[in-house]
Scaffold this motif. Structure first.
Motif, PDB file in Angstrom:
ATOM      1  N   CYS A   1       3.442  -1.846  -1.494  1.00  0.00           N
ATOM      2  CA  CYS A   1       4.826  -1.370  -1.504  1.00  0.00           C
ATOM      3  C   CYS A   1       5.713  -2.610  -1.632  1.00  0.00           C
ATOM      4  N   ASP A   2       6.994  -2.382  -1.852  1.00  0.00           N
ATOM      5  CA  ASP A   2       7.901  -3.527  -1.884  1.00  0.00           C
ATOM      6  C   ASP A   2       7.968  -4.160  -0.497  1.00  0.00           C
ATOM      7  N   ASN A   3       8.068  -5.478  -0.455  1.00  0.00           N
ATOM      8  CA  ASN A   3       8.164  -6.153   0.840  1.00  0.00           C
ATOM      9  C   ASN A   3       9.340  -5.619   1.656  1.00  0.00           C
ATOM     10  N   ASP A   4      10.411  -5.249   0.963  1.00  0.00           N
ATOM     11  CA  ASP A   4      11.604  -4.752   1.646  1.00  0.00           C
ATOM     12  C   ASP A   4      11.342  -3.442   2.402  1.00  0.00           C
ATOM     13  N   GLU A   5      10.305  -2.726   1.973  1.00  0.00           N
ATOM     14  CA  GLU A   5      10.029  -1.423   2.587  1.00  0.00           C
ATOM     15  C   GLU A   5       9.198  -1.536   3.865  1.00  0.00           C
ATOM     16  N   VAL A   6       8.569  -2.699   4.078  1.00  0.00           N
ATOM     17  CA  VAL A   6       7.728  -2.864   5.275  1.00  0.00           C
ATOM     18  C   VAL A   6       8.629  -2.824   6.504  1.00  0.00           C
ATOM     19  N   HIS A   7       8.214  -2.066   7.517  1.00  0.00           N
ATOM     20  CA  HIS A   7       9.021  -1.971   8.733  1.00  0.00           C
ATOM     21  C   HIS A   7       8.127  -1.739   9.941  1.00  0.00           C
ATOM     22  N   ILE A   8       8.648  -2.073  11.104  1.00  0.00           N
ATOM     23  CA  ILE A   8       7.926  -1.850  12.354  1.00  0.00           C
ATOM     24  C   ILE A   8       7.694  -0.350  12.517  1.00  0.00           C
TER      25      ILE A   8
ATOM     26  N   LEU B   1      -8.868  -5.920   1.971  1.00  0.00           N
ATOM     27  CA  LEU B   1      -8.015  -6.746   1.113  1.00  0.00           C
ATOM     28  C   LEU B   1      -6.596  -6.789   1.661  1.00  0.00           C
ATOM     29  N   PHE B   2      -6.096  -5.602   2.029  1.00  0.00           N
ATOM     30  CA  PHE B   2      -4.753  -5.520   2.602  1.00  0.00           C
ATOM     31  C   PHE B   2      -4.581  -4.125   3.195  1.00  0.00           C
ATOM     32  N   TRP B   3      -3.446  -3.877   3.793  1.00  0.00           N
ATOM     33  CA  TRP B   3      -3.126  -2.578   4.378  1.00  0.00           C
ATOM     34  C   TRP B   3      -1.980  -1.982   3.571  1.00  0.00           C
ATOM     35  N   LYS B   4      -2.162  -0.702   3.166  1.00  0.00           N
ATOM     36  CA  LYS B   4      -1.117  -0.082   2.330  1.00  0.00           C
ATOM     37  C   LYS B   4      -0.480   1.081   3.096  1.00  0.00           C
ATOM     38  N   PRO B   5       0.752   1.409   2.763  1.00  0.00           N
ATOM     39  CA  PRO B   5       1.419   2.516   3.452  1.00  0.00           C
ATOM     40  C   PRO B   5       0.690   3.833   3.182  1.00  0.00           C
ATOM     41  N   THR B   6       0.620   4.704   4.207  1.00  0.00           N
ATOM     42  CA  THR B   6      -0.002   6.012   4.024  1.00  0.00           C
ATOM     43  C   THR B   6       1.019   7.060   3.609  1.00  0.00           C
ATOM     44  N   GLY B   7       2.303   6.773   3.827  1.00  0.00           N
ATOM     45  CA  GLY B   7       3.322   7.765   3.537  1.00  0.00           C
ATOM     46  C   GLY B   7       3.590   8.706   4.702  1.00  0.00           C
ATOM     47  N   GLU B   8       2.793   8.579   5.783  1.00  0.00           N
ATOM     48  CA  GLU B   8       3.035   9.425   6.960  1.00  0.00           C
ATOM     49  C   GLU B   8       4.339   9.001   7.636  1.00  0.00           C
ATOM     50  N   PRO B   9       4.893   9.896   8.485  1.00  0.00           N
ATOM     51  CA  PRO B   9       6.108   9.506   9.207  1.00  0.00           C
ATOM     52  C   PRO B   9       5.834   8.281  10.085  1.00  0.00           C
ATOM     53  N   SER B  10       6.813   7.390  10.188  1.00  0.00           N
ATOM     54  CA  SER B  10       6.638   6.149  10.943  1.00  0.00           C
ATOM     55  C   SER B  10       6.657   6.410  12.452  1.00  0.00           C
ATOM     56  N   ILE B  11       6.040   5.480  13.189  1.00  0.00           N
ATOM     57  CA  ILE B  11       6.113   5.472  14.652  1.00  0.00           C
ATOM     58  C   ILE B  11       7.514   4.985  15.029  1.00  0.00           C
ATOM     59  N   PRO B  12       8.170   5.579  16.037  1.00  0.00           N
ATOM     60  CA  PRO B  12       9.468   5.021  16.446  1.00  0.00           C
ATOM     61  C   PRO B  12       9.302   3.552  16.839  1.00  0.00           C
ATOM     62  N   PRO B  13      10.244   2.692  16.429  1.00  0.00           N
ATOM     63  CA  PRO B  13      10.072   1.256  16.678  1.00  0.00           C
ATOM     64  C   PRO B  13       9.803   0.915  18.144  1.00  0.00           C
ATOM     65  N   ASP B  14      10.425   1.634  19.073  1.00  0.00           N
ATOM     66  CA  ASP B  14      10.220   1.251  20.470  1.00  0.00           C
ATOM     67  C   ASP B  14       8.890   1.750  21.025  1.00  0.00           C
ATOM     68  N   GLU B  15       8.117   2.428  20.193  1.00  0.00           N
ATOM     69  CA  GLU B  15       6.771   2.814  20.621  1.00  0.00           C
ATOM     70  C   GLU B  15       5.708   2.105  19.793  1.00  0.00           C
ATOM     71  N   ALA B  16       6.166   1.270  18.863  1.00  0.00           N
ATOM     72  CA  ALA B  16       5.223   0.617  17.954  1.00  0.00           C
ATOM     73  C   ALA B  16       4.664  -0.658  18.582  1.00  0.00           C
TER      74      ALA B  16
END
Lengths: 153, 190
Positions: free
Chosen positions: B137-144, B166-181
């Motif tokens: 994904c774009d680097n800008d899209e990576v998030h906690i 090789l690397f980890w790719k986004p699954t497209g699932e809903p993200s974990i809330p940042p304060d629980e990540a």
């Protein structure tokens, strides 16, 4: 881990490509090496430190008076290096010695090229040999070899 | 340029440069690289961990004190100083706990284009993260909290190494809330 398996192993490397600034005193020493000259620095009591230090190791006084010393001197003590190390100046076994150059009161660690340990002795005289291409580094001084005795004088 | 710095007087006095080198370009810096080459033999739990990678399995250790799962398995719970021998298999999915975008190349890693994203990957079921690259994904899209899954090497290239991923790719699932990540989850457990 099953007992029939060989343990895994890997060759790992940790490496830091440091460049360090020298300051005036070490800078002058390195500049000297590039110009095929060896400089020391004078202590308050007149003793000469080679390599030079920025501060007196006893009084902590800043030291400022640099002077050139001889490229020949005496082996104070030594050890034999066999096999040669990656950073050795030669690909053959050699000595590492503390060498007190004429005009210096301290000795400097450097390599000495002789054929065998039996050619080394405390008190023997050695003289510097230099790299053709010098950049201002301790390795500009290739090392030391036995001083050729002057024909009868 | 040493001249441009104020002198830390009285600790320092002007050094008398010998006349014979006053006219030549002074040496101001030297290269002094430090290098250590060593033979690494992993501990028995890490040996098992590395061998499992060749079967695309990721192993962890479960603490007998509170059930916390550590990856890689080190054979101990470092918080309590107790030995661990319970091995758990972990999925190759998790989330990004923290990440860093790096713009400088790593010497010897010509395969890695800059900027790249390294991240603490927190596998589902693990209580600590481990390091991995995030791509796909774009680097800008990576998030906690971003959900990711492993991208493995081809079967014929698998070895006893964590480099199989090789690397980890986004699954497209809903993200974990940042304060629980990431390790923030530790606080929620207590």
């Amino acid at each position: 881990m099953s007992e029939t398996e060989e343990p895994l192993r890997a060759e790992l490397t940790v490496e830091y490509p440091f460049t360090r600034t020298t300051g005036d005193v070490i800078g002058a020493f390195m500049t000297g090496l590039r110009e095929k000259r060896i400089f020391g620095i004078k202590r308050q009591d007149g003793g000469v430190l080679v390599p030079p230090l920025e501060y007196d190791p006893v009084s902590s006084e800043p030291l400022t008076e640099m002077l050139e010393v001889s490229q020949s001197g005496v082996v104070d003590t030594w050890t034999w290096v066999d096999p040669p190390r990656p950073q050795s100046p030669w690909n053959v076994p050699h000595a590492l010695a503390l060498i007190r150059l004429d005009g210096a009161d301290t000795s400097m660690l450097h390599a000495v090229l002789v054929d065998s340990p039996s050619d080394m002795s405390t008190g023997m005289r050695v003289t510097a040999i230099w790299e053709e291409e010098r950049v201002g580094h301790i390795a500009d001084l290739t090392g030391f070899v036995k001083e050729v005795e002057e024909s009868d004088s | 340029m040493t001249e441009s710095h104020p002198s830390p007087s009285p600790l320092s006095k002007k050094v008398e440069i010998p006349e014979s080198i006053r006219e030549v370009e002074p040496v101001r810096s030297i290269r002094s690289p430090v290098k250590l080459v060593y033979d690494f033999v992993p501990s028995p739990p890490v040996q098992e961990y590395l061998r499992s990678y060749s079967k695309k399995r990721i192993l962890g250790h479960r603490s007998p004190i509170d059930g916390a799962v550590f990856v890689p398995p080190r054979g101990v719970d470092p918080r309590h100083g107790v030995l661990i021998d319970e091995v758990v298999e972990l999925p190759d999915r998790g989330h990004v706990g923290n990440f860093c975008v790096t713009h400088l190349p790593i010497p010897g890693r010509d395969d890695l284009d800059t900027p790249y994203v390294s991240a603490w990957i927190h596998l589902d079921g693990a209580n600590v993260g481990f390091l991995g690259l995030v791509a796909g994904c774009d680097n800008d899209e990576v998030h906690i909290g971003m959900r990711v899954q492993a991208v493995w090497k081809k079967e014929e290239e698998l070895g006893n190494t964590a480099e199989n991923i090789l690397f980890w790719k986004p699954t497209g699932e809903p993200s974990i809330p940042p304060d629980e990540a990431g390790n923030r989850a530790w606080d929620h457990d207590k």
